[in-house]
Design a protein around this motif. Structure first.
Motif, short mmCIF file in Angstrom:
data_model
loop_
_atom_site.label_atom_id
_atom_site.label_comp_id
_atom_site.label_asym_id
_atom_site.label_seq_id
_atom_site.Cartn_x
_atom_site.Cartn_y
_atom_site.Cartn_z
N ARG A 137 0.85 -1.20 0.00
CA ARG A 137 0.00 0.00 0.00
C ARG A 137 0.88 1.24 0.00
NH1 ARG A 137 -0.15 -2.05 5.53
NH2 ARG A 137 -2.15 -3.09 5.27
N LYS A 138 0.27 2.38 -0.30
CA LYS A 138 0.98 3.64 -0.15
C LYS A 138 1.10 3.96 1.34
CE LYS A 138 1.90 5.05 -4.36
NZ LYS A 138 3.30 5.32 -4.78
N PRO A 139 2.22 4.55 1.79
CA PRO A 139 2.38 4.87 3.21
C PRO A 139 1.22 5.71 3.73
CG PRO A 139 4.45 5.19 2.03
CD PRO A 139 3.41 4.91 0.99
N GLY A 140 0.72 5.34 4.89
CA GLY A 140 -0.37 6.08 5.51
C GLY A 140 -1.75 5.65 5.07
N GLN A 141 -1.84 4.74 4.10
CA GLN A 141 -3.13 4.26 3.63
C GLN A 141 -3.39 2.84 4.12
OE1 GLN A 141 -3.62 4.68 -0.61
NE2 GLN A 141 -3.07 6.85 -0.62
N ARG A 142 -4.68 2.48 4.25
CA ARG A 142 -5.03 1.13 4.66
C ARG A 142 -5.29 0.24 3.46
NH1 ARG A 142 -9.28 0.62 9.45
NH2 ARG A 142 -8.52 -1.52 9.20
N ALA A 143 -5.83 0.83 2.40
CA ALA A 143 -6.17 0.04 1.21
C ALA A 143 -4.91 -0.40 0.47
CB ALA A 143 -7.06 0.86 0.28
N LEU A 144 -4.95 -1.61 -0.05
CA LEU A 144 -3.83 -2.11 -0.83
C LEU A 144 -3.83 -1.50 -2.23
CD1 LEU A 144 -3.82 -5.89 0.14
CD2 LEU A 144 -2.50 -4.02 1.14
N VAL A 145 -2.70 -1.62 -2.90
CA VAL A 145 -2.56 -1.12 -4.27
C VAL A 145 -3.68 -1.69 -5.14
CG1 VAL A 145 -1.10 -1.22 -6.33
CG2 VAL A 145 -0.07 -0.83 -4.09
N GLY A 146 -4.35 -0.83 -5.89
CA GLY A 146 -5.44 -1.27 -6.76
C GLY A 146 -4.93 -1.79 -8.10
N ALA A 147 -5.83 -2.41 -8.84
CA ALA A 147 -5.45 -3.04 -10.10
C ALA A 147 -4.85 -2.05 -11.09
CB ALA A 147 -6.68 -3.72 -10.72
N ALA A 148 -5.36 -0.82 -11.13
CA ALA A 148 -4.86 0.16 -12.10
C ALA A 148 -3.40 0.50 -11.84
CB ALA A 148 -5.72 1.42 -12.04
N ASP A 149 -3.06 0.76 -10.58
CA ASP A 149 -1.67 1.07 -10.23
C ASP A 149 -0.78 -0.16 -10.34
OD1 ASP A 149 -2.15 3.77 -9.71
OD2 ASP A 149 -2.73 3.36 -7.64
N LEU A 150 -1.35 -1.32 -10.00
CA LEU A 150 -0.56 -2.55 -10.01
C LEU A 150 -0.05 -2.90 -11.40
CD1 LEU A 150 0.54 -5.03 -8.56
CD2 LEU A 150 -1.66 -6.15 -8.93
N LYS A 151 -0.83 -2.59 -12.41
CA LYS A 151 -0.44 -2.95 -13.79
C LYS A 151 0.94 -2.38 -14.13
CE LYS A 151 -2.31 -3.12 -18.50
NZ LYS A 151 -1.11 -2.65 -19.22
N ASP B 283 -9.53 -6.88 -6.13
CA ASP B 283 -9.39 -6.36 -7.49
C ASP B 283 -8.02 -6.66 -8.10
OD1 ASP B 283 -7.93 -4.64 -5.92
OD2 ASP B 283 -8.53 -2.83 -7.00
N GLN B 284 -7.23 -7.53 -7.46
CA GLN B 284 -5.99 -7.98 -8.07
C GLN B 284 -6.20 -9.39 -8.62
OE1 GLN B 284 -2.35 -7.57 -5.85
NE2 GLN B 284 -2.93 -5.60 -4.97
N VAL B 285 -5.63 -9.68 -9.76
CA VAL B 285 -5.82 -10.98 -10.42
C VAL B 285 -4.56 -11.83 -10.26
CG1 VAL B 285 -6.29 -12.16 -12.59
CG2 VAL B 285 -7.41 -9.97 -12.09
N ALA B 286 -4.72 -13.00 -9.65
CA ALA B 286 -3.59 -13.91 -9.48
C ALA B 286 -3.38 -14.73 -10.74
CB ALA B 286 -3.85 -14.84 -8.29
N LEU B 287 -2.12 -14.83 -11.18
CA LEU B 287 -1.80 -15.61 -12.37
C LEU B 287 -0.38 -16.13 -12.23
CD1 LEU B 287 -2.83 -16.49 -15.19
CD2 LEU B 287 -1.68 -14.48 -16.12
#
Length: 280
Positions: free
Chosen positions: A102-116, A177-181
């Motif tokens: 995640r980004k520092p200070g945030q609770r949500a994990l990296v989303g699919a858009a940023d993860l790409k 929202d992350q896809v495992a492959l």
């Protein structure tokens, strides 16, 4: 009399395995859990063709002191456990494309858009040892979600096996929202599968499971749901499992210790010196 000196067992290499979990029905926390598993490449000498949980050996950078300030919940963890958790985050990204960060200070994990973009920039580099997990988190300004990894089991390969590992198993809920492959190199196929379903398919000859994988699937199945499995793991004392062999009436039996939460602690070994592989 046999004067051949007894060969010393090889030292076990530190390793981490990750059991990524999700509800079988998206958004329904009460639905039975599924776990992400990969099929090992048939040309790999360790557990070739077996259905296993993602994971691998620790790397030196996993214990880099610079990572402590970039790991969630690190203030409650010793250096030893922290590096096993970091290795788990790294291996999940390399083998599955799932990034528990995640980004520092945030609770949500990296989303699919940023993860790409992160995946395009870093996944192959990490897999080929052209970059380290330290490089990734510093360049992308990320915090590793080591706080979301729940210790599940600790296995050490028996002394009679040539290639030995000292492996910590962790549970982690996969981001929706992350896809495992699978990565296509070490692993050639992947599946989200119920724990009991994987065991049943192995019994039917459709899958190959090494001993440790089967025992941990049995333990996982008892949790029922993602929440149930995480809760049970939190409450259970982790007892190190190092299987050993006993011979009775001309037959060899593989044993694991009591107290680690497993049922059926004894397994008859195959004839002709066959050994149930014990790994992840």
């Amino acid at each position: 009399m046999n004067d051949t000196p007894r060969k010393e067992p090889s030292p076990p290499r530190p390793a981490t395995t990750v059991l990524l979990l999700r509800p079988s029905k998206p958004g329904d926390a009460e639905s039975p859990l599924e776990v992400f598993m990969v099929v090992r490449h048939h040309q790999i000498d360790s557990f070739s063709g077996a259905l296993v949980f993602p994971g691998g050996k620790l790397e030196e950078a996993d214990g880099d002191p610079r990572l402590r300030v970039r790991c969630g919940g690190a203030d409650r963890l010793g250096d030893e456990e922290l590096k096993f958790r970091v290795a788990g985050v790294r291996e999940a990204f390399e083998e599955c494309g799932i990034l528990l960060a995640r980004k520092p200070g945030q609770r949500a994990l990296v989303g699919a858009a940023d993860l790409k973009g992160i995946e395009e920039r870093w996944r192959n580099k990490l897999a080929k040892d052209e970059a380290s997990i330290v490089d990734l988190v510093e360049a992308e300004d990320l915090e590793l979600a080591t706080d979301l990894m729940t210790p599940f089991a600790h296995w050490i390969t028996p002394t009679f096996v040539p290639k030995r590992f000292d492996t910590w198993f962790f549970l982690a809920e996969a981001p929706e929202d992350q896809v495992a492959l699978h990565d296509g190199s070490e692993s050639v196929d992947s599946v989200w599968i119920g724990a009991r379903e994987a065991i049943d398919e192995a019994k039917a000859g459709k899958r190959t499971l090494v001993h440790a994988t089967q025992k941990n699937l049995e333990l996982l199945a008892e949790g029922g749901t993602v929440v149930g499995a995480l809760s049970q793991a939190t409450e259970r004392k982790i007892v190190t499992v190092q299987p050993w062999v006993e011979v009775r009436d001309g037959k060899r039996y593989l044993h694991i210790p009591e107290g680690a939460g497993y049922r059926n602690l004894v397994r008859e070994m195959p004839p002709q010196g066959g050994v149930p592989q014990t790994g992840r």
